[in-house]
Write an enzyme that holds these catalytic residues in place. Sequence first.
Site, PDB file in Angstrom:
ATOM      1  N   ASP A 223      21.919 -10.352  12.552  1.00  0.00           N
ATOM      2  CA  ASP A 223      21.924  -9.043  11.900  1.00  0.00           C
ATOM      3  C   ASP A 223      23.233  -8.585  11.751  1.00  0.00           C
ATOM      4  O   ASP A 223      23.500  -8.129  10.649  1.00  0.00           O
ATOM      5  CB  ASP A 223      20.941  -7.896  12.362  1.00  0.00           C
ATOM      6  CG  ASP A 223      19.511  -8.321  12.376  1.00  0.00           C
ATOM      7  OD1 ASP A 223      19.041  -9.581  11.595  1.00  0.00           O
ATOM      8  OD2 ASP A 223      18.486  -7.720  12.940  1.00  0.00           O
ATOM      9  N   TYR A 224      23.997  -8.410  12.967  1.00  0.00           N
ATOM     10  CA  TYR A 224      25.168  -7.804  12.692  1.00  0.00           C
ATOM     11  C   TYR A 224      26.200  -8.915  11.717  1.00  0.00           C
ATOM     12  O   TYR A 224      26.909  -8.028  11.204  1.00  0.00           O
ATOM     13  CB  TYR A 224      25.717  -7.946  14.274  1.00  0.00           C
ATOM     14  CG  TYR A 224      27.207  -7.579  14.508  1.00  0.00           C
ATOM     15  CD1 TYR A 224      27.675  -6.055  14.182  1.00  0.00           C
ATOM     16  CD2 TYR A 224      28.169  -8.507  14.759  1.00  0.00           C
ATOM     17  CE1 TYR A 224      28.782  -5.812  14.375  1.00  0.00           C
ATOM     18  CE2 TYR A 224      29.614  -8.019  14.894  1.00  0.00           C
ATOM     19  CZ  TYR A 224      29.835  -6.654  14.870  1.00  0.00           C
ATOM     20  OH  TYR A 224      31.018  -6.130  15.026  1.00  0.00           O
TER      21      TYR A 224
ATOM     22  N   GLU B  66      -7.295 -14.376  -6.612  1.00  0.00           N
ATOM     23  CA  GLU B  66      -6.023 -13.950  -5.868  1.00  0.00           C
ATOM     24  C   GLU B  66      -6.682 -13.216  -4.906  1.00  0.00           C
ATOM     25  O   GLU B  66      -7.727 -12.401  -4.865  1.00  0.00           O
ATOM     26  CB  GLU B  66      -5.053 -13.131  -6.778  1.00  0.00           C
ATOM     27  CG  GLU B  66      -4.550 -14.183  -8.054  1.00  0.00           C
ATOM     28  CD  GLU B  66      -3.879 -13.024  -8.982  1.00  0.00           C
ATOM     29  OE1 GLU B  66      -3.275 -12.077  -8.535  1.00  0.00           O
ATOM     30  OE2 GLU B  66      -3.829 -13.711 -10.038  1.00  0.00           O
TER      31      GLU B  66
ATOM     32  N   LYS C 187      -6.701  -9.604  -2.937  1.00  0.00           N
ATOM     33  CA  LYS C 187      -6.127  -8.067  -3.458  1.00  0.00           C
ATOM     34  C   LYS C 187      -5.483  -7.597  -2.305  1.00  0.00           C
ATOM     35  O   LYS C 187      -5.978  -7.169  -1.390  1.00  0.00           O
ATOM     36  CB  LYS C 187      -7.571  -7.360  -3.485  1.00  0.00           C
ATOM     37  CG  LYS C 187      -7.361  -6.128  -4.295  1.00  0.00           C
ATOM     38  CD  LYS C 187      -8.621  -5.644  -4.893  1.00  0.00           C
ATOM     39  CE  LYS C 187      -8.738  -4.318  -5.462  1.00  0.00           C
ATOM     40  NZ  LYS C 187      -7.836  -3.206  -4.849  1.00  0.00           N
TER      41      LYS C 187
ATOM     42  N   ASP D  94      -3.299  -4.845  -0.277  1.00  0.00           N
ATOM     43  CA  ASP D  94      -3.706  -3.382  -0.360  1.00  0.00           C
ATOM     44  C   ASP D  94      -2.189  -2.643  -0.083  1.00  0.00           C
ATOM     45  O   ASP D  94      -1.662  -2.590   0.843  1.00  0.00           O
ATOM     46  CB  ASP D  94      -4.462  -3.084   1.104  1.00  0.00           C
ATOM     47  CG  ASP D  94      -4.950  -1.636   0.945  1.00  0.00           C
ATOM     48  OD1 ASP D  94      -5.127  -1.213  -0.018  1.00  0.00           O
ATOM     49  OD2 ASP D  94      -5.509  -1.269   2.040  1.00  0.00           O
TER      50      ASP D  94
ATOM     51  N   ARG E  82       1.937   3.342 -11.093  1.00  0.00           N
ATOM     52  CA  ARG E  82       0.916   3.618 -11.792  1.00  0.00           C
ATOM     53  C   ARG E  82       0.728   4.851 -12.475  1.00  0.00           C
ATOM     54  O   ARG E  82       0.124   5.021 -13.607  1.00  0.00           O
ATOM     55  CB  ARG E  82      -0.430   3.254 -11.047  1.00  0.00           C
ATOM     56  CG  ARG E  82      -1.809   3.204 -11.814  1.00  0.00           C
ATOM     57  CD  ARG E  82      -2.794   2.704 -10.969  1.00  0.00           C
ATOM     58  NE  ARG E  82      -3.902   2.570 -11.797  1.00  0.00           N
ATOM     59  CZ  ARG E  82      -4.585   3.642 -12.146  1.00  0.00           C
ATOM     60  NH1 ARG E  82      -4.510   4.811 -11.425  1.00  0.00           N
ATOM     61  NH2 ARG E  82      -5.849   3.417 -12.955  1.00  0.00           N
TER      62      ARG E  82
ATOM     63  N   TYR F 282       1.743 -10.021  -9.528  1.00  0.00           N
ATOM     64  CA  TYR F 282       0.528 -10.873  -9.943  1.00  0.00           C
ATOM     65  C   TYR F 282       0.200 -10.848 -11.354  1.00  0.00           C
ATOM     66  O   TYR F 282      -0.952 -11.419 -11.727  1.00  0.00           O
ATOM     67  CB  TYR F 282      -0.795 -10.090  -9.215  1.00  0.00           C
ATOM     68  CG  TYR F 282      -0.770  -8.727  -9.471  1.00  0.00           C
ATOM     69  CD1 TYR F 282      -1.103  -7.963 -10.492  1.00  0.00           C
ATOM     70  CD2 TYR F 282      -0.846  -8.009  -8.251  1.00  0.00           C
ATOM     71  CE1 TYR F 282      -1.138  -6.716 -10.800  1.00  0.00           C
ATOM     72  CE2 TYR F 282      -0.757  -6.580  -8.487  1.00  0.00           C
ATOM     73  CZ  TYR F 282      -1.232  -5.993  -9.492  1.00  0.00           C
ATOM     74  OH  TYR F 282      -1.333  -4.606  -9.653  1.00  0.00           O
TER      75      TYR F 282
ATOM     76  N   LYS G 168     -14.746  -6.714  -2.771  1.00  0.00           N
ATOM     77  CA  LYS G 168     -14.382  -5.988  -1.714  1.00  0.00           C
ATOM     78  C   LYS G 168     -15.169  -6.248  -0.697  1.00  0.00           C
ATOM     79  O   LYS G 168     -16.432  -6.374  -0.531  1.00  0.00           O
ATOM     80  CB  LYS G 168     -14.701  -4.541  -1.926  1.00  0.00           C
ATOM     81  CG  LYS G 168     -13.671  -3.844  -3.372  1.00  0.00           C
ATOM     82  CD  LYS G 168     -12.355  -3.771  -3.001  1.00  0.00           C
ATOM     83  CE  LYS G 168     -12.243  -2.337  -2.198  1.00  0.00           C
ATOM     84  NZ  LYS G 168     -11.841  -1.246  -2.762  1.00  0.00           N
TER      85      LYS G 168
ATOM     86  N   CYS H 106      -6.913  25.472  28.111  1.00  0.00           N
ATOM     87  CA  CYS H 106      -6.181  24.352  28.310  1.00  0.00           C
ATOM     88  C   CYS H 106      -6.739  23.318  29.353  1.00  0.00           C
ATOM     89  O   CYS H 106      -6.787  23.931  30.622  1.00  0.00           O
ATOM     90  CB  CYS H 106      -4.854  24.849  28.365  1.00  0.00           C
ATOM     91  SG  CYS H 106      -3.461  23.317  28.800  1.00  0.00           S
TER      92      CYS H 106
ATOM     93  N   CYS I 271      -3.315  23.545  32.096  1.00  0.00           N
ATOM     94  CA  CYS I 271      -2.875  24.690  32.812  1.00  0.00           C
ATOM     95  C   CYS I 271      -4.097  25.665  32.986  1.00  0.00           C
ATOM     96  O   CYS I 271      -3.889  26.878  33.353  1.00  0.00           O
ATOM     97  CB  CYS I 271      -1.577  25.261  32.114  1.00  0.00           C
ATOM     98  SG  CYS I 271      -2.001  26.017  30.580  1.00  0.00           S
TER      99      CYS I 271
ATOM    100  N   CYS J  19      -1.982  25.349  23.094  1.00  0.00           N
ATOM    101  CA  CYS J  19      -1.932  25.956  24.434  1.00  0.00           C
ATOM    102  C   CYS J  19      -0.299  26.659  24.370  1.00  0.00           C
ATOM    103  O   CYS J  19       0.503  25.796  23.967  1.00  0.00           O
ATOM    104  CB  CYS J  19      -1.785  25.085  25.602  1.00  0.00           C
ATOM    105  SG  CYS J  19      -1.136  25.667  27.032  1.00  0.00           S
TER     106      CYS J  19
ATOM    107  N   CYS K 120       2.999  24.852  31.367  1.00  0.00           N
ATOM    108  CA  CYS K 120       1.839  23.814  31.128  1.00  0.00           C
ATOM    109  C   CYS K 120       2.608  22.204  31.459  1.00  0.00           C
ATOM    110  O   CYS K 120       3.277  21.849  30.526  1.00  0.00           O
ATOM    111  CB  CYS K 120       1.335  23.951  29.580  1.00  0.00           C
ATOM    112  SG  CYS K 120      -0.051  22.935  29.319  1.00  0.00           S
TER     113      CYS K 120
HETATM  114  S1  IVH Z   1      -4.920  -7.337 -11.427  1.00  0.00           S
HETATM  115  C1  IVH Z   1      -6.525  -3.856 -14.138  1.00  0.00           C
HETATM  116  N1  IVH Z   1      -4.150  -8.761  -9.065  1.00  0.00           N
HETATM  117  O1  IVH Z   1      -5.654  -3.473  -7.243  1.00  0.00           O
HETATM  118  C2  IVH Z   1      -5.701  -4.190 -13.132  1.00  0.00           C
HETATM  119  N2  IVH Z   1      -4.329  -6.182  -9.169  1.00  0.00           N
HETATM  120  O2  IVH Z   1      -8.110  -1.862  -8.351  1.00  0.00           O
HETATM  121  C3  IVH Z   1      -5.386  -5.573 -12.918  1.00  0.00           C
HETATM  122  N3  IVH Z   1      -4.257  -5.401  -6.771  1.00  0.00           N
HETATM  123  O3  IVH Z   1      -3.897  -0.894  -8.960  1.00  0.00           O
HETATM  124  C4  IVH Z   1      -4.768  -5.918 -11.837  1.00  0.00           C
HETATM  125  N4  IVH Z   1      -3.935  -7.105  -5.617  1.00  0.00           N
HETATM  126  O4  IVH Z   1      -2.640  -2.464  -7.691  1.00  0.00           O
HETATM  127  C5  IVH Z   1      -4.455  -7.277  -9.849  1.00  0.00           C
HETATM  128  N5  IVH Z   1      -3.859  -9.903  -7.150  1.00  0.00           N
HETATM  129  C6  IVH Z   1      -4.023  -8.585  -7.644  1.00  0.00           C
HETATM  130  C7  IVH Z   1      -3.993  -7.306  -6.977  1.00  0.00           C
HETATM  131  C8  IVH Z   1      -4.232  -6.091  -7.702  1.00  0.00           C
HETATM  132  C9  IVH Z   1      -3.926  -5.893  -5.616  1.00  0.00           C
HETATM  133  C10 IVH Z   1      -4.214  -3.734  -7.045  1.00  0.00           C
HETATM  134  C11 IVH Z   1      -3.333  -3.224  -8.231  1.00  0.00           C
HETATM  135  C12 IVH Z   1      -4.317  -2.374  -8.872  1.00  0.00           C
HETATM  136  C13 IVH Z   1      -5.707  -2.400  -8.194  1.00  0.00           C
HETATM  137  C14 IVH Z   1      -7.037  -2.386  -8.959  1.00  0.00           C
END
Ligand code: IVH
Length: 675
Positions: free
Chosen positions: A34-35, A114, A116, A118, A137, A225, A312, A406, A409, A424, A430
Amino acid sequence: MNKDLIKNKIEELRKEIEFHNKLYYDESKNIISDYEYDLKMNELISLEKKYPEFSSKTSPSLKVGGKITKEFNSFKHDEQMLSLGNTYSNEDLNDFDKRIKKLLKKESIEYVCELKYDGVALSIKYENNIFKRALTRGDGKYGDDISNNVQTIKTLPLKLKNNQESELEVRGEAFISKSNFELLNKEKKENNEQLFSNPRNTASGSLKLQDSSEVSKRRINCYIYSLKSNSGLFKTHEECLIYLRKIGFNVPNTFKKCNNIEEVKEYVKDWELKRHDLDVETDGIVIKVNNIDDQNRLGNTSKSPRWAIAYKYKAESKVTKINNIIFQVGRTGAVTPVALLDPVLISGSVVKRASLHNHNEIKRLDIRLNDYVNIEKGGEIIPKITSVIKEKRANSYNKFEFTKICPSCGSNLEIENNQAVSYCKNDLRCKPQISGRIEHFISKNAMNIDKLGPETIKGFIDKEIIKTPADLYKIQYNDIINLEFKLDEKDKIRSLKEKSCNNILSSISRSKSKPFSNLLFGLGIRYVGKTTAEKLTSHFKNIDNIINASYEEIVEVDEIGEKIAESLTSFFSIENNITLINNLKAAGLNFQENKIDKKSNKLNDLVFVVSGTFSSFSREELEEKIKLNGGKVSKSLSSKTNFVIFGDNMGPKKRIKAVELNIKMISENDFISMI
Ligand code: IVH
């Protein structure tokens, strides 16, 4: 140096840094330290600053940030950013498949599945292959321009390669990986700062920071994506993903083309458990119709595309029993209820306790002793009690009462923060508050007194050797030699021996040279974390200026808000806090902005050898400071060496040679005084 040479050097550094970035992100490999990486980056930044004629919108130096966004301007999305409809079962997937076939009047449909991710949705535009703008968004129609911050994402190209589209918009998800999230929270813990709650919120909060160099430190990643193209070149979504990867985007290779909905179900099942092994949080699968013409024919509803849907996964949930609820006092005096549970295995780890946070949470759950509860560890890394199973509750369970005194104390608690938190206020007597403040004061990013552990501190407090951080500097060898104290609840006794005493005392003494910002942070003022402390010390220069600053003067400082200003003025209005500062001043601590990081010629032509380990700086930091001040660093001792800076565990051979050659040996503190 002539200009051509400089231009070549800049280009060479850019290429090298890009090469290391790519290696790190594609293969998690570091072939330089890293350095060394930082040295190259610093050299590039300083050359770009000195020769602005060679600046570039695509230089990897943009990845370390440095730009401040005062206000995030809002822009209209070319195409609305929609959300996705949710499904939770195979039946839901069958319904989706039937709907698509009916609308398209087709017998069979190809899908792409794909993961999803988070995180936070981003829309990013490129013009003639150069990064143009990144939007959040927002409300779907308008998003905020967070370009400065998004530019720091290492895996996002600023320049596209082999791309034929003159204008291009991609969409993707910015996220903080699980391992990186843990690292960030480890740093927070060391700073005794409030922990980040989960990777998603951390990513979204980070992308809205004003200072992009802070964003860069959060090491955000981004998966792409979707590609919005008007060229008509692409027939399928799969082709788009392959193209996106080819032109430089980070497209994970977990996507799969499925020939029918049965294959989609297999993909969904396959990833249900496997996704936990990934370093990115995923909460489901996104299923997309592969054919782009079909996508266009299906179109969108007002909220979501008809051609895609999310499956989901349910957060893993377990039932367990509340055996007890205890109360813990933090360094600020806040009292937190904690549920002690029958141990239960969730998402790979055993959970024995869960915070109940405050009064609001206890009211929300209406939790009682012996209740059975649902406990979850979904997106959240920290386990959370989601609900009480009331059917399993016997009539005899009494409503749970939040303690009024507390637990440590016995003083009466006061309720603040809109009736949510009990405090407290007996902060001077304390014990958990006293030890909490001292533990914070000695923590790594404050005074870094690393030879003192929490048990020793508690022992010193019990024996009334210390009450405040300033008392640390009054400790004498005779006060602590052979001191005995309890190591744990099992009554194990520890007695301090000569070596430990000496280590503790020298560690305390070394801490005196810590910079002002560490000291200010170490005072434990509410909302003053390490970064805020650095901003305050660099603005106000010394403690008296901060103490005397009015609320209005404090809020005028960049990125210092009302909450911090209120906290500072209230802290300094308390007499005991001023006494603490005066005692720390008397102990010789540094309440002035430290100038040692600035360049000087003070060490011109002096040759240093650095040997051993140091408490205030790493060896690399010391070497860097020598060079910044005009000195030279040598690895081995010779008649040309002027000084040896010695730390703990300096090699005995080096020591003997230094004596033989009559070279002056200086400590870390002596060195700091020199510069
Ligand atoms: S396609 C109409 N692909 O999920 C939106 N979205 O609930 C089409 N997200 O805000 C999005 N992984 O940010 C797509 N492989 C993926 C995703 C993905 C995460 C998120 C996206 C969107 C939310 C939709």
